[in-house]
Design a protein around this motif. Sequence first.
Motif, short mmCIF file in Angstrom:
data_model
loop_
_atom_site.label_atom_id
_atom_site.label_comp_id
_atom_site.label_asym_id
_atom_site.label_seq_id
_atom_site.Cartn_x
_atom_site.Cartn_y
_atom_site.Cartn_z
N PHE A 1 14.19 -3.69 5.63
CA PHE A 1 14.94 -2.44 5.58
C PHE A 1 14.83 -1.61 6.86
N GLY A 2 14.17 -2.15 7.89
CA GLY A 2 14.14 -1.50 9.19
C GLY A 2 13.67 -0.07 9.11
N ALA B 1 11.77 4.40 2.69
CA ALA B 1 12.40 4.63 1.39
C ALA B 1 12.21 3.48 0.42
N ALA B 2 11.97 2.24 0.94
CA ALA B 2 12.02 1.11 -0.01
C ALA B 2 11.41 -0.19 0.49
N GLN B 3 10.57 -0.20 1.48
CA GLN B 3 10.18 -1.44 2.13
C GLN B 3 9.01 -2.18 1.48
N LEU B 4 8.13 -1.51 0.80
CA LEU B 4 6.80 -2.06 0.50
C LEU B 4 6.80 -3.19 -0.53
N TRP B 5 5.79 -4.04 -0.38
CA TRP B 5 5.44 -5.09 -1.33
C TRP B 5 4.06 -4.76 -1.88
N SER B 6 3.82 -5.10 -3.15
CA SER B 6 2.51 -4.79 -3.72
C SER B 6 2.29 -5.60 -4.99
#
Length: 462
Positions: A217-218, A223-228
């Motif tokens: 998402f650059g 706003a919305a990039q993370l992994w967990s």
Amino acid sequence: MSVPDSRVHEHLDRLVRRVQADARVPAVSAALHRADRPLWTRTVGGTGTDNPLGPGTQFRIGSVTKTFTAVLVLQCRDDGLLDLDDPVGRHLDLPAHGELTVRRLLSHTAGLQREPFGDVWDSLRAPDADQLVAELDRAERVLPTGRRFHYSNLGMAVLGQLVARLRGGSWAQALTERILTPLGLTDTTVTPRPTAATGFLVDAYSDEAHPEPPTDFGAVGPAAQLWSTATDMARWAAFLADPAALDPAGAVLAPATLEEMRWPLTTTDETLWGAGFGLGLILIPQGERVMHVGHDGAMPGFLAGVYGRRGGDGTAGAMGAAVLGSSGTATEVFDLPHRLLAAAVEHDPAEIEPWRPGAPAPAALRGALGRWWGEGSEYVFSWHDGTLRARGVADPAGRPPAIFTPLADQPDVFRVVSGREAGELLRLTRDEAGVVVRMHWATYRFTRHQETFDRYDFRAGG
């Protein structure tokens, strides 16, 4: 006595398995965190790769990322780097919309359009930081500022750039150094690990599950990039609900600041009033003075729900639930954290702490305790846990009392620090013998007997 863990866990397990089966989610990972019990986790399905599904499997959490960015912004405020009512252009050189305030962007009331300029969800190409800023003059203000709630990934992306500018690095660096490392969220990353689950679109009319393309998402990453993992996210949800339990020193954020973030600034739907929005946090009332606080997330092939629970009888400290799913359409994932939290409280409520005698009220305040009348209504002033408190006799059960703290230079003047009339003053008036005979709370007169505003005393007959 609490229900045995095995029975509680079986009930929670069935809730997860039912959603996975009925909503046809290739993989579901759920976790429940609470201060008084071991961590509970449950996974159902497969990753879509050769890697096994387990509590350590990463999923994309989408807009749950916004809660991290919001905390980073509030850290900047607490460190004196900004004011929430600053126009964002005071800190960033922007070609347009610099007059929008930090507070409005955090609460999605700035009126800024939802996405960056261009069809980012069609091309799946997000702008870099320079492009994001340069093209702000091509983004619309679709509503007047402050008119109503309007969700904006673009607004949160701008706040991510603000954090990077004020901290002198990248948003990702600030995130790692100031939140993930201090809280031990070691499985939360900006890019996925090789063992991450694959996200899918499940066909509406068959059992085909088609993998969604991976996306970066650059500059919209804040706003919305993370992994967990569900384990990390349940801990994060518990922090949002009860920061003092997970961060007692306030190294990440002071509890008072998180309380500020949880205050509702707008409703998300004026016809239903089913949810509110604070400073980067979704607030969903559950009845009986219970509030769930957190965020949902959606990215191609993934849905997430991450919420902590506050208030209500039986709610444990540091209570948070997370559900992560590898389907972009199984919206049942959003409801499941709330059901898990409610079921845990119903079937395994927190232990009731025994009452123990405490220290007496200060001698100077003993005469202020008991029943008083103000505005025609009756109140009880009392001393508990080292503080002066007041509750209306007719207040519903569970409503928090007003809590007062004395002013350092005026022993008979108190500030309301929480509850009714927060921020206002309480002033005691004594007679020549030092007995408290009258009080003024937020300028309203309080007396020992019911009186009209022109001082007719019903008990004394005039």
